[in-house]
Scaffold this active site. Structure first.
Site, PDB file in Angstrom:
ATOM      1  N   HIS A   3       0.817  -1.218   0.000  1.00  0.00           N
ATOM      2  CA  HIS A   3       0.000   0.000   0.000  1.00  0.00           C
ATOM      3  C   HIS A   3       0.850   1.268   0.000  1.00  0.00           C
ATOM      4  O   HIS A   3       0.453   2.282  -0.565  1.00  0.00           O
ATOM      5  CB  HIS A   3      -0.989  -0.028   1.162  1.00  0.00           C
ATOM      6  CG  HIS A   3      -2.150  -0.917   0.861  1.00  0.00           C
ATOM      7  ND1 HIS A   3      -2.244  -2.201   1.342  1.00  0.00           N
ATOM      8  CD2 HIS A   3      -3.226  -0.731   0.054  1.00  0.00           C
ATOM      9  CE1 HIS A   3      -3.345  -2.752   0.871  1.00  0.00           C
ATOM     10  NE2 HIS A   3      -3.956  -1.888   0.087  1.00  0.00           N
ATOM     11  N   ARG A  62     -10.706   3.856  -1.435  1.00  0.00           N
ATOM     12  CA  ARG A  62     -10.354   3.038  -0.267  1.00  0.00           C
ATOM     13  C   ARG A  62     -10.725   3.828   0.986  1.00  0.00           C
ATOM     14  O   ARG A  62     -10.227   4.939   1.179  1.00  0.00           O
ATOM     15  CB  ARG A  62      -8.856   2.738  -0.266  1.00  0.00           C
ATOM     16  CG  ARG A  62      -8.373   1.840  -1.400  1.00  0.00           C
ATOM     17  CD  ARG A  62      -6.854   1.684  -1.323  1.00  0.00           C
ATOM     18  NE  ARG A  62      -6.332   0.606  -2.145  1.00  0.00           N
ATOM     19  CZ  ARG A  62      -5.781   0.794  -3.351  1.00  0.00           C
ATOM     20  NH1 ARG A  62      -5.702   1.998  -3.872  1.00  0.00           N
ATOM     21  NH2 ARG A  62      -5.295  -0.247  -4.019  1.00  0.00           N
ATOM     22  N   ARG A  78     -15.436   1.601  -1.447  1.00  0.00           N
ATOM     23  CA  ARG A  78     -15.262   0.236  -0.946  1.00  0.00           C
ATOM     24  C   ARG A  78     -15.508   0.218   0.561  1.00  0.00           C
ATOM     25  O   ARG A  78     -15.040   1.115   1.272  1.00  0.00           O
ATOM     26  CB  ARG A  78     -13.836  -0.229  -1.245  1.00  0.00           C
ATOM     27  CG  ARG A  78     -13.562  -1.639  -0.798  1.00  0.00           C
ATOM     28  CD  ARG A  78     -12.207  -2.095  -1.286  1.00  0.00           C
ATOM     29  NE  ARG A  78     -11.111  -1.492  -0.531  1.00  0.00           N
ATOM     30  CZ  ARG A  78      -9.827  -1.735  -0.792  1.00  0.00           C
ATOM     31  NH1 ARG A  78      -9.493  -2.539  -1.788  1.00  0.00           N
ATOM     32  NH2 ARG A  78      -8.880  -1.175  -0.078  1.00  0.00           N
ATOM     33  N   GLU A  83     -10.620 -10.815  -5.618  1.00  0.00           N
ATOM     34  CA  GLU A  83      -9.200 -10.724  -5.232  1.00  0.00           C
ATOM     35  C   GLU A  83      -8.726 -11.958  -4.487  1.00  0.00           C
ATOM     36  O   GLU A  83      -7.579 -12.043  -4.071  1.00  0.00           O
ATOM     37  CB  GLU A  83      -8.922  -9.438  -4.443  1.00  0.00           C
ATOM     38  CG  GLU A  83      -9.881  -9.128  -3.331  1.00  0.00           C
ATOM     39  CD  GLU A  83      -9.598  -7.778  -2.667  1.00  0.00           C
ATOM     40  OE1 GLU A  83      -8.577  -7.145  -2.977  1.00  0.00           O
ATOM     41  OE2 GLU A  83     -10.409  -7.379  -1.828  1.00  0.00           O
ATOM     42  N   ASN A  99      -3.989  -6.808  -7.128  1.00  0.00           N
ATOM     43  CA  ASN A  99      -2.880  -6.805  -6.164  1.00  0.00           C
ATOM     44  C   ASN A  99      -2.986  -8.017  -5.248  1.00  0.00           C
ATOM     45  O   ASN A  99      -2.031  -8.770  -5.058  1.00  0.00           O
ATOM     46  CB  ASN A  99      -2.908  -5.545  -5.294  1.00  0.00           C
ATOM     47  CG  ASN A  99      -2.932  -4.290  -6.120  1.00  0.00           C
ATOM     48  OD1 ASN A  99      -2.499  -4.306  -7.264  1.00  0.00           O
ATOM     49  ND2 ASN A  99      -3.448  -3.211  -5.575  1.00  0.00           N
ATOM     50  N   ASP A 100      -4.160  -8.181  -4.676  1.00  0.00           N
ATOM     51  CA  ASP A 100      -4.339  -9.336  -3.793  1.00  0.00           C
ATOM     52  C   ASP A 100      -4.491 -10.616  -4.593  1.00  0.00           C
ATOM     53  O   ASP A 100      -3.993 -11.663  -4.190  1.00  0.00           O
ATOM     54  CB  ASP A 100      -5.552  -9.128  -2.883  1.00  0.00           C
ATOM     55  CG  ASP A 100      -5.185  -8.252  -1.697  1.00  0.00           C
ATOM     56  OD1 ASP A 100      -4.139  -8.524  -1.082  1.00  0.00           O
ATOM     57  OD2 ASP A 100      -5.911  -7.293  -1.411  1.00  0.00           O
ATOM     58  N   ARG A 155       2.649  -9.738  -0.864  1.00  0.00           N
ATOM     59  CA  ARG A 155       2.861  -8.508  -1.640  1.00  0.00           C
ATOM     60  C   ARG A 155       3.765  -7.511  -0.929  1.00  0.00           C
ATOM     61  O   ARG A 155       4.217  -6.530  -1.522  1.00  0.00           O
ATOM     62  CB  ARG A 155       1.512  -7.864  -2.000  1.00  0.00           C
ATOM     63  CG  ARG A 155       0.705  -7.425  -0.801  1.00  0.00           C
ATOM     64  CD  ARG A 155      -0.733  -7.100  -1.170  1.00  0.00           C
ATOM     65  NE  ARG A 155      -0.939  -5.703  -1.498  1.00  0.00           N
ATOM     66  CZ  ARG A 155      -2.132  -5.146  -1.680  1.00  0.00           C
ATOM     67  NH1 ARG A 155      -3.237  -5.883  -1.606  1.00  0.00           N
ATOM     68  NH2 ARG A 155      -2.249  -3.873  -1.957  1.00  0.00           N
ATOM     69  N   CYS A 173      -9.197  -2.863 -10.809  1.00  0.00           N
ATOM     70  CA  CYS A 173      -8.785  -1.706  -9.999  1.00  0.00           C
ATOM     71  C   CYS A 173      -7.469  -1.960  -9.275  1.00  0.00           C
ATOM     72  O   CYS A 173      -7.027  -1.127  -8.500  1.00  0.00           O
ATOM     73  CB  CYS A 173      -9.877  -1.319  -9.013  1.00  0.00           C
ATOM     74  SG  CYS A 173     -10.186  -2.574  -7.773  1.00  0.00           S
TER      75      CYS A 173
END
Ligand code: PEP
Ligand code: MG
Length: 755
Positions: free
Chosen positions: A363, A470, A506, A604, A627-628, A638, A675
């Protein structure tokens, strides 16, 4: 052998210099194994030699003088094999090379163990004994374990130039750079400003003392306060304390007041360090003395001293609570850097970010890209505590950090930075143009935002709306859960800024690497643990409050979409939908004219890929969090710099997963957005276009680059490239294919590092 091992490891970890660590190792290993010699040879990659760097048992004057060519002798053989060599009689081995100045002819038994870090041999640890016998298994494993510990210290010394200085009495350290991972593109010049977690003595950096007398007074005051606290604790416990425990309390107070400790710390402040740095170094030194004692009772006192140091630190930090002064071109440096620490620096002063942890998809990196600040993360050898105030250059394309760069390095980067500016102005020409392929297909680009509080997020004008907001930050910046009203105001601001364009908010995705200080969750595997919807499903009051705030915020604007993170099962979606309906009905009952927004599910978790169909049936849209998804599909954390090379969102498995998600959504006529960071990668965007993804959502810094690629490519060509990519068996091959394709249309510069 466990006890000596523990002790040596502790001491090596606390050594103030590599030289000290090496001399400790050779003495203590020789003693622990009852060998006649212990020596360390370190590799000098410039001269291609192994240099005898420390010894206990060979002639001390040979240290630094004996240099063996890389591939010669038994040392060379151990390094070549990258494996231990254990011999009864060294001299009878064909690779044996006799070295005169060491005095080794009297020794026969030989054990050589390579010192390896990240598959690179940094040196060799050698034991010798007079008797002609090999070392036993216990001894071998003991030395292998120690060599692994030593590897970290050597790698650190290499990166700071300490090793070069040791080997060359003043090497060209300024030419060296620290290697990390590219996290946010761009080149930054600036001054290091070290950030560190509060109340962690080991994390305190050295900093120049601004006011020496003031720092001394603050330290004395903190020491007195903690001594006073201890007296109060003891008094409060009164008769409950046994005599020997009471003595311990007294001993702690005496430790804090001991002249040697206080004088030592003050001397460090007078030498220019600030109180916190002086405290860290003093406690470390004094605790080491206890550590080295053979009496286990006295050794325990080392832990007491560290605990006391920690308490004094908390006092000092409490006193120093005012906001720091950031240098005009601040480069934030830290082991880990939180969104809050980034948000605290005035945007105009923030030039770059460097951290020793993290990877390109953590992040911290996402945030850096979002606000357009060059960043290198996962710089594992970053000497954080010694960097305050140093001049740095960050190469955010390659993930390199130059500490106190030479004039020639600086000149080179000034040239690259000028090229960068030229590219930026080329990209600027794309502002306001539609994101349309050469054959007229429109692929809307949305913005990811929310990780940092922005009044007007960058990229507002360029985006079709917000594809991922987020919501963690409003929760992270406070010391308790924000109220419904507070959240309503916050969401209203975002929705109003973008209206009438849609904004996808989200629900809370805390857990993983986004903890809340006031909702502590302690897990050994946080990314596989209580995270996202799993937390809010178990705490419906948090979820309902948040959804009520979103629905109220959207009243009259009608541009809200709600997105559910970390969905693994359809039950989670069903429960969330029920709660959203309940929140909606409650608000209606309260007389508020709220609408039911479109709801989406984040894909994800691999399980969700296989159930895309069942999920799509329940909601209005899907959004892929690559990403996840990449992290979970490839089993690569990650945030872990050590496995970052394995993290690849162009891996064929990720591409196949996306195709499956699109098929599931298509069965119910639902749209799919991406996303994750993959959407903002101009290379990957070509494939996503070819797959038929309906929209992409990315950090502001990527919008124009991706638009540049989409506007230069036909949809037909993107589909062709996808077809070929799906035949590739590695992410590397996919990347090569795409780079060549972009090179062919003159866009290689958009994706190539180090222009
Ligand atoms: C993702 O996982 O791709 C995503 C967009 O969510 P986050 O990065 O916040 O986990
Ligand atoms: Mg995610």
């Amino acid at each position: 052998m466990l006890e000596p091992l523990r002790r040596i490891v502790q001491e090596v970890n606390r050594s103030s210099s590599l030289e000290h660590a090496l001399s400790l190792i050779v003495q203590q290993v020789k003693q622990a194994v009852a060998a006649d010699v212990c020596s360390v040879y370190l590799t000098d990659f410039d001269s291609r030699e192994h240099v005898l760097q420390a010894t206990d048992g060979l002639h001390p004057e040979a240290v630094g003088r004996v240099r063996l060519p890389l591939n010669r002798g038994l040392i060379g053989w151990v390094a070549e094999r990258a494996d231990a060599v254990n011999l009864e009689d060294a001299a009878s081995h064909p690779r044996y090379l006799h070295v005169n100045e060491t005095g080794e002819e009297q020794f026969r038994g030989f054990l050589g163990v390579p010192i390896v870090q990240s598959r690179k041999v940094l040196g060799v640890l050698v034991l010798r004994q007079a008797a002609p016998r090999p070392f036993n298994d216990d001894e071998v494993t003991f030395v292998i374990t120690l060599a692994a510990q030593l590897a970290g210290a050597i790698a650190m010394a290499r990166s700071t130039g300490e090793l070069a200085r040791l080997q060359h009495a003043g090497g060209p350290a300024s030419r060296r750079f620290l290697e990390g991972l590219a996290a946010a593109p761009g080149i930054a010049f600036g001054t290091a400003f070290v950030v560190y977690p509060p109340a962690d003595l080991d994390a305190v950096p050295d900093k120049p003392a601004a006011d020496i007398e003031g720092e001394i007074d603050a330290l004395r005051e903190a020491l007195t306060d903690v001594a006073e606290d201890i007296r109060t604790f003891a008094a409060r416990l009164g008769d409950a304390l046994r005599e020997e425990d009471r003595a311990l309390f007294t001993a702690w107070r005496l430790m804090l007041k001991s002249d040697t400790l206080v004088d030592d710390a003050i001397a460090r402040i007078e030498a220019g360090n600030w109180a916190q740095g002086a405290l860290r170094a003093t406690i470390a030194d004094h605790a080491r003395v206890f550590d080295e004692m053979s009496d286990p009772y006295l050794r325990e006192r080392a832990a007491d001293l560290r605990d006391l140091g920690q308490r004094v630190l908390v006092r000092l930090q409490h006193e120093e609570a005012q906001l720091p002064e950031y240098p005009p071109r601040t480069i934030l440096v830290g082991e880990e850097i939180s969104a809050m620490q980034i948000a605290e620096v005035p945007r105009a002063a923030l030039a770059g970010i460097v951290s020793s942890s993290g990877s390109g998809s953590s992040h911290m990196a996402i945030l850096a890209r979002g606000i357009g600040v060059p960043a290198a993360v996962g710089v594992v050898d970053l000497p954080v505590s010694r960097m305050e105030g140093t001049e740095l250059i960050i190469d955010g394309y390659r993930g390199r950090v130059y500490v106190s760069p030479s004039a020639s390095v600086r000149a080179e980067y000034e040239r690259l930075s000028a090229d960068d500016l030229a590219l930026t102005s080329e990209l600027d020409a794309l502002r306001g143009l539609p994101c349309e392929t050469t054959d007229g297909y429109n692929l809307p680009l949305f913005l990811n935002t929310g990780l940092v509080s922005e009044q007007r997020p960058l990229g507002i004008e360029e985006s079709a709306g917000v594809g991922l907001y987020r919501t963690e930050l409003p929760f992270m910046v406070r010391d308790r859960f924000p109220s419904e009203d507070n959240q309503t105001n916050h969401y209203r601001q975002v929705l109003a800024t973008f209206a009438p364009r849609p904004v996808t908010i989200r629900t809370l995705d805390i857990g993983g690497d986004k903890p809340l200080s006031y909702f502590p969750v302690s897990e050994s595997n946080p990314f596989l643990g209580w995270r996202g919807i799993r937390i809010t499903r178990d705490n419906p009051q948090i979820f309902i409050t948040q959804v009520r705030a979103m629905l109220r915020a959207a009243m009259g604007l009608d541009n809200l979409q709600i997105l559910l993170p970390m969905i693994t099962t359809v039950d989670e979606v069903d429960d969330a939908l029920l709660l959203i309906e309940r929140a909606h009905a409650e608000l209606r009952d309260e007389g508020l004219d709220v609408d039911m927004p479109p709801i989406g599910v984040m894909i994800e978790v691999p399980a969700a890929v296989y159930q895309a169909d069942a999920l799509a049936r329940r909601v209005q849209f899907l959004s892929v969090g690559t990403n996840d998804l990449t992290q979970y599909l490839l089993a690569v954390d990650r945030n872990n710099a050590h496995v970052a090379a394995l993290y690849d969102d162009l891996h064929p498995a990720v591409l196949e997963a996306l195709i499956m998600v699109l098929a599931g959504a298509r069965a119910h006529g639902r749209e799919v957005s991406v996303c994750g960071e993959m959407a903002g990668d101009p290379l990957a965007a070509v494939l996503l276009l070819g797959m038929g993804v309906h929209s992409l959502s990315m950090g502001a810094g990527s919008l124009l680059r991706v638009k540049g690629v989409i506007r230069s490519m036909s949809r037909i060509r993107a589909r062709e490239l996808l077809r070929v990519a799906l035949h590739c068996e590695t992410g590397h091959a996919v990347r090569r294919l795409l780079i060549e394709a972009l090179d062919d249309i003159g866009l290689g510069g958009l994706v190539r590092p180090g222009r």
